[in-house]
Design an enzyme around this catalytic site. Structure first.
Site, PDB file in Angstrom:
ATOM      1  N   ARG A  83       0.824  -1.216   0.000  1.00  0.00           N
ATOM      2  CA  ARG A  83       0.000   0.000   0.000  1.00  0.00           C
ATOM      3  C   ARG A  83       0.857   1.265   0.000  1.00  0.00           C
ATOM      4  O   ARG A  83       0.464   2.268  -0.609  1.00  0.00           O
ATOM      5  CB  ARG A  83      -0.933  -0.003   1.200  1.00  0.00           C
ATOM      6  N   LYS A  89     -17.751 -16.173   3.277  1.00  0.00           N
ATOM      7  CA  LYS A  89     -19.187 -16.055   3.525  1.00  0.00           C
ATOM      8  C   LYS A  89     -19.996 -15.596   2.321  1.00  0.00           C
ATOM      9  O   LYS A  89     -19.655 -14.613   1.685  1.00  0.00           O
ATOM     10  CB  LYS A  89     -19.415 -15.038   4.647  1.00  0.00           C
ATOM     11  N   GLY A 136      -8.868  -8.520   0.342  1.00  0.00           N
ATOM     12  CA  GLY A 136      -7.645  -8.643   1.136  1.00  0.00           C
ATOM     13  C   GLY A 136      -7.012 -10.017   1.035  1.00  0.00           C
ATOM     14  O   GLY A 136      -5.809 -10.150   0.754  1.00  0.00           O
ATOM     15  N   GLY A 192     -12.639  -4.070   1.089  1.00  0.00           N
ATOM     16  CA  GLY A 192     -14.028  -3.642   1.275  1.00  0.00           C
ATOM     17  C   GLY A 192     -14.469  -2.626   0.233  1.00  0.00           C
ATOM     18  O   GLY A 192     -15.576  -2.698  -0.294  1.00  0.00           O
TER      19      GLY A 192
HETATM   20  P1  ADP Z   1     -11.310 -11.664   0.503  1.00  0.00           P
HETATM   21  O1  ADP Z   1     -10.576 -11.061   1.683  1.00  0.00           O
HETATM   22  O2  ADP Z   1     -10.390 -11.921  -0.649  1.00  0.00           O
HETATM   23  O3  ADP Z   1     -12.537 -10.892   0.130  1.00  0.00           O
HETATM   24  P2  ADP Z   1     -12.749 -13.484   2.226  1.00  0.00           P
HETATM   25  O4  ADP Z   1     -12.338 -12.659   3.395  1.00  0.00           O
HETATM   26  O5  ADP Z   1     -14.151 -13.477   1.812  1.00  0.00           O
HETATM   27  O6  ADP Z   1     -11.797 -13.125   0.960  1.00  0.00           O
HETATM   28  O7  ADP Z   1     -12.392 -15.011   2.503  1.00  0.00           O
HETATM   29  C1  ADP Z   1     -11.109 -15.467   2.763  1.00  0.00           C
HETATM   30  C2  ADP Z   1     -11.128 -16.609   3.732  1.00  0.00           C
HETATM   31  O8  ADP Z   1     -11.990 -17.647   3.295  1.00  0.00           O
HETATM   32  C3  ADP Z   1      -9.757 -17.238   3.880  1.00  0.00           C
HETATM   33  O9  ADP Z   1      -9.284 -17.019   5.196  1.00  0.00           O
HETATM   34  C4  ADP Z   1      -9.996 -18.716   3.605  1.00  0.00           C
HETATM   35  O10 ADP Z   1      -9.302 -19.563   4.509  1.00  0.00           O
HETATM   36  C5  ADP Z   1     -11.478 -18.858   3.804  1.00  0.00           C
HETATM   37  N1  ADP Z   1     -12.017 -20.006   3.078  1.00  0.00           N
HETATM   38  C6  ADP Z   1     -11.959 -20.267   1.753  1.00  0.00           C
HETATM   39  N2  ADP Z   1     -12.520 -21.443   1.469  1.00  0.00           N
HETATM   40  C7  ADP Z   1     -12.955 -21.971   2.630  1.00  0.00           C
HETATM   41  C8  ADP Z   1     -13.611 -23.172   2.987  1.00  0.00           C
HETATM   42  N3  ADP Z   1     -13.941 -24.092   2.070  1.00  0.00           N
HETATM   43  N4  ADP Z   1     -13.917 -23.368   4.299  1.00  0.00           N
HETATM   44  C9  ADP Z   1     -13.591 -22.454   5.223  1.00  0.00           C
HETATM   45  N5  ADP Z   1     -12.954 -21.291   4.945  1.00  0.00           N
HETATM   46  C10 ADP Z   1     -12.636 -21.050   3.676  1.00  0.00           C
HETATM   47 MG    MG Z   2     -10.967 -11.124   3.796  1.00  0.00          MG
END
Ligand code: ADP
Ligand code: MG
Length: 391
Positions: A36, A197, A347, A370
């Site tokens: 960043r 989620k 992230g 976000g």
């Molecule tokens: P981003 O930050 O890229 O938007 P998220 O915060 O939504 O992504 O999700 C990232 C998290 O999702 C990671 O910590 C990863 O371990 C978790 N994750 C991915 N697949 C699974 C799964 N099948 N079961 C549990 N956690 C998962």
């Molecule tokens: Mg995340």
């Protein structure tokens, strides 16, 4: 972007308050990931080359509206000085008579870095008084903190009303990239979504269904879709409150939406635990899906290779543990090799791409988790909305 940019302003000999996103990880007094900071350099260098005097401000971590040495900006100042090759004068406050004095006595060389904006309760409340005090420090305001643009805070919104304001080069680049993907994508446009989620990303799924040609879904969120289809998902992460919504999205999407064919399962989410690959209708009781399987990577790769535009958010599995990182790696490599315009936001997704050393293979990596998701959802970002339109 139709907002005024720093290039549209006359900044010579002016003091320019720049809201940057220096919210970086720090360990033992050292910056451990300077992405960043590096991404803010073009705006800072541009201002210096135009003969302006940049005064930088950022938040760091989540201090509770008061001074907390753990979140002081000193390690950032030291790191920035090394990158910039120019002096960085770090002050121990962000507003107040002492700061005003120090700026009056500043020799004007290099840049000033103010203290953490979240040491002040007024920051997150978008307090107009804090904004006015900040405005007293400068002639012009530039917002280059895309990662904080989804927050209506004193340093992102309030202050834009107190000074002539403009967008920094990174902010412009972020919005222009996201716009090129969302508004005028070269087709086929493939969106890849994963992560933890569904509830976090319903709006994103909905919005992408409107523009993308394919939507590939991995990560934990696919299990809510599988359960909604009536499959047994064992102990996989499921959000039961969103089954109806998942069903509705699948109906609406038809064959645009591609779910995994196979998954990597384990009884425990930990390194060294026994794991196997099963088809999605073969998850035994007590086991959970932690990554997409090899057949899924192949079918995703087919769509990804044909894509001209790709938007990716969310890892395909628990990439933090090597045994469950192959799906994310396979998808990352496919995106890297596709030759498509690729934008990665989020992230953890960015962390995964960086961990694989593939960041230079992507067309654009968003600095805002976000913020990029809210923008994709079609929400207005307050930090952008607060800036005046281009004349
Ligand atoms: P981003 O930050 O890229 O938007 P998220 O915060 O939504 O992504 O999700 C990232 C998290 O999702 C990671 O910590 C990863 O371990 C978790 N994750 C991915 N697949 C699974 C799964 N099948 N079961 C549990 N956690 C998962
Ligand atoms: Mg995340």
């Amino acid at each position: 972007m139709n907002k005024r940019s720093v290039r549209d302003l006359d900044v010579r000999d002016k003091r320019v308050l720049v809201r940057v996103d220096f919210n970086v990880p720090i360990k033992d007094g050292k910056v451990t990931d300077d992405t960043r900071i590096k991404r803010a350099l073009p705006t800072i260098r541009y201002l210096l080359s135009e003969g302006a005097h940049p005064v930088l401000i950022s938040h760091l971590g989540r201090p509770k509206g008061e001074r907390d040495p753990k979140y002081a900006m000193d390690p950032v100042a030291e790191h920035l000085e090394g990158l910039l090759g120019a002096p960085v004068l770090k002050l121990d406050a962000a507003v107040g008579p002492e700061v005003e004095d120090e700026l009056e006595n500043w020799n004007g060389e290099g840049v000033v870095l103010l203290e953490n904006s979240r040491f002040y309760t007024g920051e997150t409340k978008n307090d107009p008084e804090l904004a006015r005090h900040l405005a007293n420090l400068a002639d012009v305001y530039v917002n280059d903190a895309f990662g904080a643009a989804h927050r209506a805070h004193a340093t992102t919104v309030g202050i834009a009303e107190c000074l002539p304001a403009a967008a920094g080069l990174l902010l412009v680049e972020e919005i222009d990239y996201l716009d090129s993907v969302l508004k005028t994508p070269e087709r086929p446009f493939v969106a890849i979504l994963g992560g933890a989620k569904v509830s976090d990303k319903l709006g994103v799924i909905e919005s992408l269904l409107g523009v993308a040609d394919s939507l590939l879904i991995g990560g934990a969120m696919c299990f809510t879709f599988f359960k909604a289809k009536g499959l047994e998902v064992g102990n996989s992460l499921v959000e039961d409150d969103y089954l109806e919504e998942a069903k509705r999205l699948m109906d609406e999407a038809g064959d645009k939406l591609l779910l995994p064919a196979d998954v990597v399962i384990s009884e425990k989410m930990e390194a060294g635990a026994e794991s196997r690959v099963v088809e999605v209708d073969g998850i035994p009781e007590g086991w959970m899906g932690l990554d997409v399987g090899p057949a899924t990577v192949e079918s995703f790769r087919e769509r990804i290779s044909a894509a001209k535009t790709i938007f990716w958010n969310g890892p395909m599995g628990v990439f933090e543990i090597d045994a469950f990182a192959k799906g994310t790696e396979g998808v990352a490599r496919a995106v890297a090799e596709s030759g498509a315009t690729s934008v990665v936001g989020g992230g953890d997704s960015v962390a995964a791409v960086t961990k694989l050393g593939l960041e230079d293979e992507m067309s654009f990596i968003s600095t805002g988790g976000g913020a990029s998701l809210e923008y994709v959802e079609g929400k207005e970002l307050p930090g952008v909305a607060a800036l005046p339109d281009k004349q």
